[in-house]
Design an enzyme around this catalytic site. Structure first.
Site, PDB file in Angstrom:
ATOM      1  N   GLY A  74       0.828  -1.197   0.000  1.00 51.83           N
ATOM      2  CA  GLY A  74       0.000   0.000   0.000  1.00 51.83           C
ATOM      3  C   GLY A  74       0.860   1.244   0.000  1.00 51.83           C
ATOM      4  O   GLY A  74       2.053   1.185   0.330  1.00 51.83           O
ATOM      5  N   CYS A 101       5.312  -6.059   1.525  1.00 51.23           N
ATOM      6  CA  CYS A 101       5.605  -4.624   1.524  1.00 51.23           C
ATOM      7  C   CYS A 101       4.891  -3.948   2.698  1.00 51.23           C
ATOM      8  O   CYS A 101       5.200  -4.236   3.849  1.00 51.23           O
ATOM      9  CB  CYS A 101       5.241  -4.004   0.174  1.00 51.23           C
ATOM     10  SG  CYS A 101       5.950  -2.357  -0.084  1.00 51.23           S
ATOM     11  N   TYR A 102       3.917  -3.077   2.451  1.00 48.86           N
ATOM     12  CA  TYR A 102       3.209  -2.437   3.558  1.00 48.86           C
ATOM     13  C   TYR A 102       2.583  -3.484   4.473  1.00 48.86           C
ATOM     14  O   TYR A 102       2.553  -3.322   5.700  1.00 48.86           O
ATOM     15  CB  TYR A 102       2.128  -1.498   3.028  1.00 48.86           C
ATOM     16  CG  TYR A 102       1.356  -0.781   4.119  1.00 48.86           C
ATOM     17  CD1 TYR A 102       1.810   0.433   4.633  1.00 48.86           C
ATOM     18  CD2 TYR A 102       0.185  -1.329   4.651  1.00 48.86           C
ATOM     19  CE1 TYR A 102       1.120   1.087   5.641  1.00 48.86           C
ATOM     20  CE2 TYR A 102      -0.510  -0.688   5.664  1.00 48.86           C
ATOM     21  CZ  TYR A 102      -0.042   0.518   6.156  1.00 48.86           C
ATOM     22  OH  TYR A 102      -0.726   1.151   7.160  1.00 48.86           O
ATOM     23  N   HIS A 188       8.193  -7.460  -3.680  1.00 49.26           N
ATOM     24  CA  HIS A 188       6.952  -7.886  -4.345  1.00 49.26           C
ATOM     25  C   HIS A 188       7.185  -9.183  -5.132  1.00 49.26           C
ATOM     26  O   HIS A 188       7.789  -9.153  -6.201  1.00 49.26           O
ATOM     27  CB  HIS A 188       6.455  -6.791  -5.281  1.00 49.26           C
ATOM     28  CG  HIS A 188       5.923  -5.598  -4.562  1.00 49.26           C
ATOM     29  ND1 HIS A 188       4.605  -5.492  -4.163  1.00 49.26           N
ATOM     30  CD2 HIS A 188       6.533  -4.462  -4.128  1.00 49.26           C
ATOM     31  CE1 HIS A 188       4.418  -4.344  -3.545  1.00 49.26           C
ATOM     32  NE2 HIS A 188       5.574  -3.699  -3.495  1.00 49.26           N
ATOM     33  N   GLU A 190       4.926 -10.886  -6.639  1.00 51.36           N
ATOM     34  CA  GLU A 190       3.911 -11.051  -7.677  1.00 51.36           C
ATOM     35  C   GLU A 190       4.306 -10.460  -9.025  1.00 51.36           C
ATOM     36  O   GLU A 190       3.656 -10.731 -10.039  1.00 51.36           O
ATOM     37  CB  GLU A 190       2.582 -10.432  -7.215  1.00 51.36           C
ATOM     38  CG  GLU A 190       2.553  -8.924  -7.122  1.00 51.36           C
ATOM     39  CD  GLU A 190       3.072  -8.372  -5.796  1.00 51.36           C
ATOM     40  OE1 GLU A 190       2.805  -7.194  -5.500  1.00 51.36           O
ATOM     41  OE2 GLU A 190       3.750  -9.120  -5.056  1.00 51.36           O
ATOM     42  N   SER A 242     -23.857  -9.258 -26.541  1.00 50.77           N
ATOM     43  CA  SER A 242     -23.140  -8.256 -27.330  1.00 50.77           C
ATOM     44  C   SER A 242     -22.244  -8.882 -28.384  1.00 50.77           C
ATOM     45  O   SER A 242     -21.841  -8.210 -29.330  1.00 50.77           O
ATOM     46  CB  SER A 242     -22.283  -7.391 -26.400  1.00 50.77           C
ATOM     47  OG  SER A 242     -21.217  -8.150 -25.860  1.00 50.77           O
ATOM     48  N   ASP A 246     -17.131 -11.848 -22.786  1.00 51.43           N
ATOM     49  CA  ASP A 246     -17.728 -11.973 -21.461  1.00 51.43           C
ATOM     50  C   ASP A 246     -19.196 -12.383 -21.530  1.00 51.43           C
ATOM     51  O   ASP A 246     -19.610 -13.356 -20.892  1.00 51.43           O
ATOM     52  CB  ASP A 246     -17.583 -10.658 -20.696  1.00 51.43           C
ATOM     53  CG  ASP A 246     -16.151 -10.162 -20.659  1.00 51.43           C
ATOM     54  OD1 ASP A 246     -15.244 -11.011 -20.774  1.00 51.43           O
ATOM     55  OD2 ASP A 246     -15.939  -8.944 -20.534  1.00 51.43           O
ATOM     56  N   LYS A 386     -10.326 -11.745 -17.034  1.00 49.58           N
ATOM     57  CA  LYS A 386     -10.573 -11.902 -18.468  1.00 49.58           C
ATOM     58  C   LYS A 386      -9.892 -13.137 -19.048  1.00 49.58           C
ATOM     59  O   LYS A 386     -10.501 -13.895 -19.796  1.00 49.58           O
ATOM     60  CB  LYS A 386     -10.100 -10.643 -19.205  1.00 49.58           C
ATOM     61  CG  LYS A 386     -10.138 -10.742 -20.722  1.00 49.58           C
ATOM     62  CD  LYS A 386     -11.535 -10.644 -21.279  1.00 49.58           C
ATOM     63  CE  LYS A 386     -11.979  -9.208 -21.317  1.00 49.58           C
ATOM     64  NZ  LYS A 386     -13.282  -9.020 -22.009  1.00 49.58           N
TER      65      LYS A 386
END
Length: 532
Positions: A74, A101-102, A188, A190, A242, A246, A386
């Site tokens: 954060g 981290c934070y 981090h 990730e 549409s 999705d 997605k």
């Protein structure tokens, strides 16, 4: 989302639909720019993960019986007024907790460690030295690269914890208290810039949390079918289709669950790409045999757009007209009780967690339905990203051309005719140019490498040219192609010169009204992906 219980027999947590969710790891968000990415990486490791605000009630966490918790990074300083905190009881739930981290700093502070501003911040690639691998860093090199983004630093590990690693400005860059199942890392794991980050996450998930690493997006299909049946019962269901990934995947999931109870409404407003309407109709009506109402409404939409040049006005007109068409079809179908939406997890996160009312408020796929048009929502994809939705689409047998279709704006080609009125002629020019672009990009094998590729027609711009030894005065086509992971940022795609030459040549030769082709090389930021 609900998932099958693991073979361990551990009790899963009840979800909103009354099912069970097994082997999940929750990520508590303290506002970090990579928080969503943490949940994605955990899923990629084979464990279901969901991002929740750090303020989520303790009882909600306890009721879900997660296998572990991750506290995200954060932007705040742990000493700033109003800095995010968490309930101390969170560390007493009996499940492993890892702070990043934070998240590490606020955990260290809560446990009695020393956290202070460092003389120099650490941002970007940083050399990490593993002093004592312990359990979390076992098997990793003593010297490695990681990605840091912080100013505060843990100078002393909490009592009872072992300091595992350090960097130039972080005396304690990782610590662990194996007896209590508490772990912290300053860097981090990730992001791709931490080469051993995935290995650290897997150690936490598999070795420490005991997850079986067997979750995959495709594994949710049958579970979602059962959940939809339980929600819908024998009621009728409608879906505003549409043609995008999705709504298409959501519709197929619901059709597999309730069959003829579902009717899809596909409104062809004349603003789609070449042959797109026919492809959608063929896939759903002819291949999947989904009940489908196809409404040809091009003249109706173009009449409303006559004389309109402002992009926001275009959007509002198209959205409103879609509503009117959809309302008419809903009435003819007996006003079904349930509406299918292709809401994704990113939509839920962006709208603050998605714990709102059951009627439509903000995010949806059908152009902005009004609040007084009430449905109960069926959202089978709301726990997926997605790329995960694409995997589900493949599992359901959706044609690859539909599964990997690039994002397309709801107002369609109307907002790619820029700076002028949307007319049938201009739409046909743009459609033909876009067809050439997509055909050549697919032939070159680049389609799936691009986030989006499309053409823009500056309606008010004509240029002089020479064609067939005569002066021409034609339209300009702008090529826009970008690469991106999430559309939040994007870089212009470096398409090969010979490919661009072929595309431009075809457009000018095959579309008489076009005599010039240009390339947009603007990244996001400062530009946006779409022009309007």
């Amino acid at each position: 989302m609900t998932l099958p219980l693991a073979a361990t027999g551990q009790q899963g947590a009840s979800d909103a639909a009354g099912g069970t969710r097994a082997q999940e790891v929750l990520v508590l968000d303290f506002g970090g720019q990579y928080s969503q990415l943490i949940a994605r990486r955990v899923r990629e490791c084979g464990v279901f993960s969901e991002l929740l605000p750090h303020t989520v009630p303790l009882e909600e966490i306890r009721s879900r019986s997660p296998r572990g918790l991750i506290l995200s990074g954060g932007p705040a300083s742990v000493y700033a007024d109003g800095a995010p905190r968490f309930a101390a009881e969170l560390l007493e739930l009996g499940v492993p907790v890892m702070g990043i981290c934070y998240g590490m700093q606020v955990m260290a502070l809560e446990l009695g460690g020393r956290v202070e501003p460092a003389p120099v911040g650490e941002f970007g690639r940083t050399r990490l030295t593993v002093r004592e691998p312990g359990r979390l860093l076992a098997g990793l090199p003593e010297e490695q690269t990681c990605w840091m983004s912080h100013r505060d630093t843990v100078f002393d590990a909490p009592p009872g914890s072992a300091a595992l690693a350090s960097s130039g400005e972080s005396p304690v860059a990782a610590f662990e208290d194996t007896a209590r199942g508490l772990y912290g890392i300053q860097f981090h794991p990730e992001v791709v810039h931490t080469p051993y980050g995935t290995a650290i996450l897997k150690t936490f998930l598999e070795d420490i949390c005991g997850c079986d690493m067997s979750w995959s997006p495709a594994s949710v299909v049958e579970e979602q079918v059962e959940r939809i049946r339980a929600q819908v019962g024998s009621e009728r269901v409608i879906c505003g289709l549409s043609g995008g990934v999705d709504s298409s995947v959501a519709a197929l999931l619901v059709h597999r669950a309730v069959g003829e109870q579902l009717t899809c409404v596909f409104v062809d407003h004349g603003l789609m790409r070449k042959n797109e309407g026919e492809q959608v109709i063929a896939a759903f009506r002819d291949t999947f045999h989904v009940p489908l109402v196809a409404v040809q409404a091009e003249d109706r939409f173009l009449a409303r757009l006559t004389g309109v040049t402002d992009p926001e006005t275009k959007r509002k007109i198209i959205g409103e007209e879609f509503i009117r068409v959809f309302e008419e079809q809903a009435r003819e179908l007996g006003n079904p009780r349930f509406l299918v939406q292709g809401t994704l997890y990113s939509d839920v996160i962006e709208s603050g967690g998605g714990h709102g009312a059951a009627t439509i408020k903000s995010h949806h796929n059908v152009g902005g339905l009004p609040e007084d048009l009430e449905f109960e929502l069926v959202e089978p994809l709301r726990a997926l990203f997605k790329d995960e939705v694409r995997q589900v689409g493949s599992e359901l047998g959706m044609p690859e051309r539909l599964v990997w279709r690039q994002p397309f704006p709801g107002p369609g080609l109307a907002i790619r005719v820029v700076g002028g009125e949307v007319t049938k002629e201009r739409l046909e020019i743009l459609r033909d140019a876009d067809f050439v672009l997509q055909d050549e990009i697919r032939t070159a094998g680049l389609y799936r490498e691009l986030w989006q590729s499309f053409c823009v027609l500056p309606a008010g711009l004509r240029t002089v040219g020479v064609q067939g030894d005569e002066r021409s005065y034609g339209y300009v086509i702008v090529i826009r192609a970008v690469t991106s992971d999430d559309a939040m940022t994007a870089d212009w795609a470096r398409l090969p010169y010979d490919l661009l030459e072929t595309i431009a040549s075809r457009m000018i030769n095959e579309i008489p009204q076009v005599n010039r082709v240009t390339l947009d090389i603007t990244s996001k930021p400062p530009g946006t992906i779409e022009w309007e």
